[in-house]
Scaffold this motif. Structure first.
Motif, short mmCIF file in Angstrom:
data_model
loop_
_atom_site.label_atom_id
_atom_site.label_comp_id
_atom_site.label_asym_id
_atom_site.label_seq_id
_atom_site.Cartn_x
_atom_site.Cartn_y
_atom_site.Cartn_z
N ARG A 20 1.12 -0.88 -0.13
CA ARG A 20 -0.12 -0.17 -0.40
C ARG A 20 1.49 1.69 -0.31
N CYS A 21 0.77 1.62 -1.16
CA CYS A 21 1.42 2.95 -1.11
C CYS A 21 1.48 4.03 -0.28
N SER A 22 2.49 4.76 0.11
CA SER A 22 2.55 5.17 1.35
C SER A 22 3.74 6.68 1.38
N PRO A 23 3.92 7.47 1.69
CA PRO A 23 5.18 8.04 1.32
C PRO A 23 6.45 7.68 2.00
N ILE A 24 7.76 6.97 0.98
CA ILE A 24 8.87 6.46 1.57
C ILE A 24 9.97 7.83 2.21
N ASN A 25 10.20 8.04 3.21
CA ASN A 25 11.00 8.47 3.63
C ASN A 25 13.24 8.24 3.59
N LEU A 26 13.60 9.03 2.95
CA LEU A 26 14.88 8.88 2.68
C LEU A 26 15.71 9.42 3.58
#
Length: 361
Positions: A126-132
């Motif tokens: 499920r798409c959720s903003p990924i943090n780098l």
């Protein structure tokens, strides 16, 4: 390492010692066997990078203190060598020291892009903003060679997957071509961390990160390219870097930043002793004052683990920091708290390569 055998300072490194991690069953102490000659400089510690194959690349968290629940760390360890880095104790899980080992013995996840594509393609994803950059900096110096962060960004762009980035390295400017395209589709928001505007202090506090003025320039370059970039005044070290709060916000606002975040330094596990040693090495006259204020905002301790308090602290001094930052943001037209507006509806899982290409896309 005994106190007598510690170097006064190691240029380009944040730590001067390699204390055992908290999981070690044995400890080591340096012993003078007569071979070492007084005044003979020790060989400077060199950076080594081990390539590793990750089984998983996406990490998940349920912390109410951070505005994301998924993250990716392309590297373990960080050559920036920030003396205050809360990620240092994570090296203990590798049976390595949170001290010099953390900034000299690094690990690059060379199959990160491959594993990321597999994870994104799972039917359950499920798409959720990924943090780098949640743990170690995705733009630390070894990224120039390995380009893992760039590969991850290209994959996220290909899948129209949103992300946020936290860094203190101007190397992020290299990827403006990808970030600008992502920004046009509301897929990225960047944060550049600035602790002070004092080059001398920065060279000791975060020796291999970009100089403060270069970070401000990076904020300007990103915003000029249409890439939303906020400033993180982080971490604030009371009685050492807090004098720069207003100046950082003023310069970041002039560079195009429209919002700002902040944290107060926290010292979990082995980091307490490492940071105390750093203060003794570089600012002995301020050591007791800095530690006293930290204990004041951490309930008498040097660290506070409770959610809601660990990133900000409590009490009059913590409230003063919050008030100063909020008032300065209002003065310079910056938003508080930071609001990140990213679009998850565009996400399309990656597909396996086909001899027919994109004929049926």
């Amino acid at each position: 390492m005994s106190e007598l055998s510690k170097p006064a300072r190691i240029k380009g490194r944040g730590a001067r010692d390699n204390p055992a991690g908290r999981f070690e069953k044995t400890t080591h102490e340096a012993f003078d066997d007569g071979w070492y000659q007084d005044g003979e400089p020790a060989a400077p510690p060199r950076t080594t990078v081990s390539e590793e194959r990750a089984r998983h690349i996406i990490s998940r968290n349920a912390s109410p203190d951070v505005p994301f629940d998924v993250s990716i760390n392309p590297y373990r360890g960080c050559e920036h060598g920030c003396s205050y880095c809360y990620a240092r104790p994570s090296h203990a899980y590798l049976n390595l020291s949170p001290g010099l080992d953390f900034e000299t013995r690094l690990f690059a996840k060379t199959n990160a892009v491959e594993v990321l594509r597999q994870d994104l393609a799972r039917p359950s994803y499920r798409c959720s903003p990924i943090n780098l950059g949640a743990n170690t900096d995705p733009y630390q110096p070894i990224e120039r060679k390995y380009r893992i962060t760039r590969g991850i960004l290209q994959t996220l762009l290909d899948c129209s997957h949103p992300c946020t980035i936290i860094t203190k390295n101007a190397l992020i400017e290299r990827d403006i071509d990808l970030l600008a395209e992502m920004a046009r589709r509301r897929l990225v928001h960047c944060f550049v961390s600035v602790t002070s505007l004092d080059n001398k202090l920065s060279s000791r506090l975060e020796p291999r990160a970009s100089a403060p003025h270069r970070r401000i320039q990076a904020i300007a370059a990103l915003n000029a390219a249409g890439i939303p970039c906020s400033v993180n005044v982080a971490p604030i070290i009371p009685a050492l870097t807090d004098i720069w709060i207003e100046a950082i916000l003023e310069q970041a606002a002039a560079a195009g930043a429209r919002s700002a975040g902040y944290t107060v330094v926290r010292l979990p596990y082995e980091l307490k002793a490492l940071f105390e040693d750093w203060l003794e090495t570089h600012y002995p006259e301020r050591k007791q004052h800095v530690l006293s204020v930290l204990r004041n905002i951490r309930g008498g301790e040097l660290n506070e683990a409770r959610f809601g308090l660990r990133m900000r602290g409590e009490g009059p001094f913590a409230e003063l920091i919050r008030s100063r930052l909020n008032k300065a943001c209002k003065r310079f037209g910056m938003q508080r708290p930071v609001e990140v507006d990213l679009d998850t509806s565009q996400f399309r899982p990656p597909r396996e390569a086909s001899p027919q290409g994109e004929l049926f896309a």
